[in-house]
Design a protein around this motif. Sequence first.
Motif, PDB file in Angstrom:
ATOM      1  N   HIS A 247     -18.819  32.799  -4.595  1.00  0.00           N
ATOM      2  CA  HIS A 247     -19.262  32.354  -5.907  1.00  0.00           C
ATOM      3  C   HIS A 247     -20.774  32.139  -5.846  1.00  0.00           C
ATOM      4  O   HIS A 247     -21.267  31.656  -4.829  1.00  0.00           O
ATOM      5  CB  HIS A 247     -18.528  31.043  -6.242  1.00  0.00           C
ATOM      6  CG  HIS A 247     -18.619  30.643  -7.674  1.00  0.00           C
ATOM      7  ND1 HIS A 247     -18.086  31.391  -8.701  1.00  0.00           N
ATOM      8  CD2 HIS A 247     -19.174  29.550  -8.266  1.00  0.00           C
ATOM      9  CE1 HIS A 247     -18.313  30.771  -9.850  1.00  0.00           C
ATOM     10  NE2 HIS A 247     -18.978  29.664  -9.608  1.00  0.00           N
TER      11      HIS A 247
ATOM     12  N   ASP B 111     -13.237  28.738  -8.791  1.00  0.00           N
ATOM     13  CA  ASP B 111     -14.438  29.548  -9.048  1.00  0.00           C
ATOM     14  C   ASP B 111     -14.642  30.477  -7.870  1.00  0.00           C
ATOM     15  O   ASP B 111     -15.279  30.107  -6.882  1.00  0.00           O
ATOM     16  CB  ASP B 111     -15.674  28.661  -9.278  1.00  0.00           C
ATOM     17  CG  ASP B 111     -15.635  27.972 -10.630  1.00  0.00           C
ATOM     18  OD1 ASP B 111     -14.664  27.228 -10.870  1.00  0.00           O
ATOM     19  OD2 ASP B 111     -16.550  28.189 -11.450  1.00  0.00           O
TER      20      ASP B 111
ATOM     21  N   HIS C 211     -18.293  22.450  -6.698  1.00  0.00           N
ATOM     22  CA  HIS C 211     -19.682  22.917  -6.724  1.00  0.00           C
ATOM     23  C   HIS C 211     -20.361  22.288  -7.935  1.00  0.00           C
ATOM     24  O   HIS C 211     -19.745  21.469  -8.626  1.00  0.00           O
ATOM     25  CB  HIS C 211     -19.747  24.449  -6.730  1.00  0.00           C
ATOM     26  CG  HIS C 211     -19.196  25.130  -7.946  1.00  0.00           C
ATOM     27  ND1 HIS C 211     -17.964  24.821  -8.486  1.00  0.00           N
ATOM     28  CD2 HIS C 211     -19.705  26.105  -8.753  1.00  0.00           C
ATOM     29  CE1 HIS C 211     -17.745  25.585  -9.545  1.00  0.00           C
ATOM     30  NE2 HIS C 211     -18.785  26.362  -9.739  1.00  0.00           N
TER      31      HIS C 211
ATOM     32  N   HIS D  60     -18.774  22.089 -14.307  1.00  0.00           N
ATOM     33  CA  HIS D  60     -18.023  21.210 -13.408  1.00  0.00           C
ATOM     34  C   HIS D  60     -18.634  19.812 -13.288  1.00  0.00           C
ATOM     35  O   HIS D  60     -18.092  18.964 -12.575  1.00  0.00           O
ATOM     36  CB  HIS D  60     -17.889  21.863 -12.026  1.00  0.00           C
ATOM     37  CG  HIS D  60     -17.112  23.146 -12.097  1.00  0.00           C
ATOM     38  ND1 HIS D  60     -15.803  23.250 -11.681  1.00  0.00           N
ATOM     39  CD2 HIS D  60     -17.450  24.366 -12.611  1.00  0.00           C
ATOM     40  CE1 HIS D  60     -15.378  24.484 -11.917  1.00  0.00           C
ATOM     41  NE2 HIS D  60     -16.358  25.179 -12.481  1.00  0.00           N
TER      42      HIS D  60
ATOM     43  N   HIS E 295     -22.089  23.866 -10.652  1.00  0.00           N
ATOM     44  CA  HIS E 295     -22.342  24.573 -11.909  1.00  0.00           C
ATOM     45  C   HIS E 295     -22.044  23.627 -13.061  1.00  0.00           C
ATOM     46  O   HIS E 295     -21.154  22.769 -12.972  1.00  0.00           O
ATOM     47  CB  HIS E 295     -21.501  25.854 -11.990  1.00  0.00           C
ATOM     48  CG  HIS E 295     -22.082  26.973 -11.175  1.00  0.00           C
ATOM     49  ND1 HIS E 295     -21.365  28.073 -10.784  1.00  0.00           N
ATOM     50  CD2 HIS E 295     -23.341  27.159 -10.671  1.00  0.00           C
ATOM     51  CE1 HIS E 295     -22.140  28.885 -10.090  1.00  0.00           C
ATOM     52  NE2 HIS E 295     -23.349  28.341  -9.997  1.00  0.00           N
TER      53      HIS E 295
END
Length: 276
Positions: free
Chosen positions: A152, A173, A71, A76, A73
């Motif tokens: 998430h 996550d 993902h 990351h 965020h």
Amino acid sequence: MELTFWGVRGSVPVSGKKYVKYGGHTPCASLFSSDKDLIVIDAGTGIMRLGESLMKNRDKKYFHIHLVFTHFHIDHIMGLPFFPSLFSRETKVSFYSPLKPGETQKLLSTLMGGRFFPIPFGKTGAEKNFMEVPSGDFHIGNVRISHIPLNHPQGSFAYRFSEKGRSILFATDTEHPEEGIDEQLVSLAKKADVFIYDATFTPGEYKKGRKGWGHSTWKQGTRIAQKSGVGKLYLSHFNPSHSDKKIDNIIRNAREVFPETYGAREGATLSLKGCS
Ligand SMILES: [Zn+2]
Ligand SMILES: [Zn+2]
């Protein structure tokens, strides 16, 4: 397959004496297939060190990098602007993500561009292409990749990488359900050799106001590990406020439930030899 952890810290990088054992970089791991295809999972700050080691190793095979995002965020992706291979004209990077190719490109161009970064993403030297992760399994070389969506904020994916009867599952996550167990994750984890799971919170911290933050506990990790019959559980995505000592304690507690529990450590490599 050979897996190396380059960053195991969630949310934000940390440094200092308290974080030497497990490391302070945010999530990134590399996975080499038996044919030496290179898959990189996430581009947290750990990717900087991976890039440095790739630039030193001039094996041509590593000039094509398959970068798979769980993902977007910030923890990351924040290492991507400092990934040396991205700036090399000899390199090709294939980006895989749960999003449409144009969206992935747009997000990464926002991160690297405007007032955030001096060199625009599109002007970096590497040849790039973008792939949306298909709804079913897909392959990178001989490695089969299965995936499911996790619980998430804004979504995240768990990926299971399998080759020659061996498999490694990443689920970093995710928040466990209020009651019961994440059955979809249990079935994806079934008999995996290595299961990497989100241990951001202790069960006590989670209960005290961390519900809905999108993260889990070592306790849930051990429950899934038991139910799915995995070989080894690696706790990861460590809380930036958890010291080495605290993580050692967490692992000790987890081993009482699931003896084959380990802490993911920056720089550690796991080699899985194929069965056939
Ligand atoms: Zn994260
Ligand atoms: Zn996240």
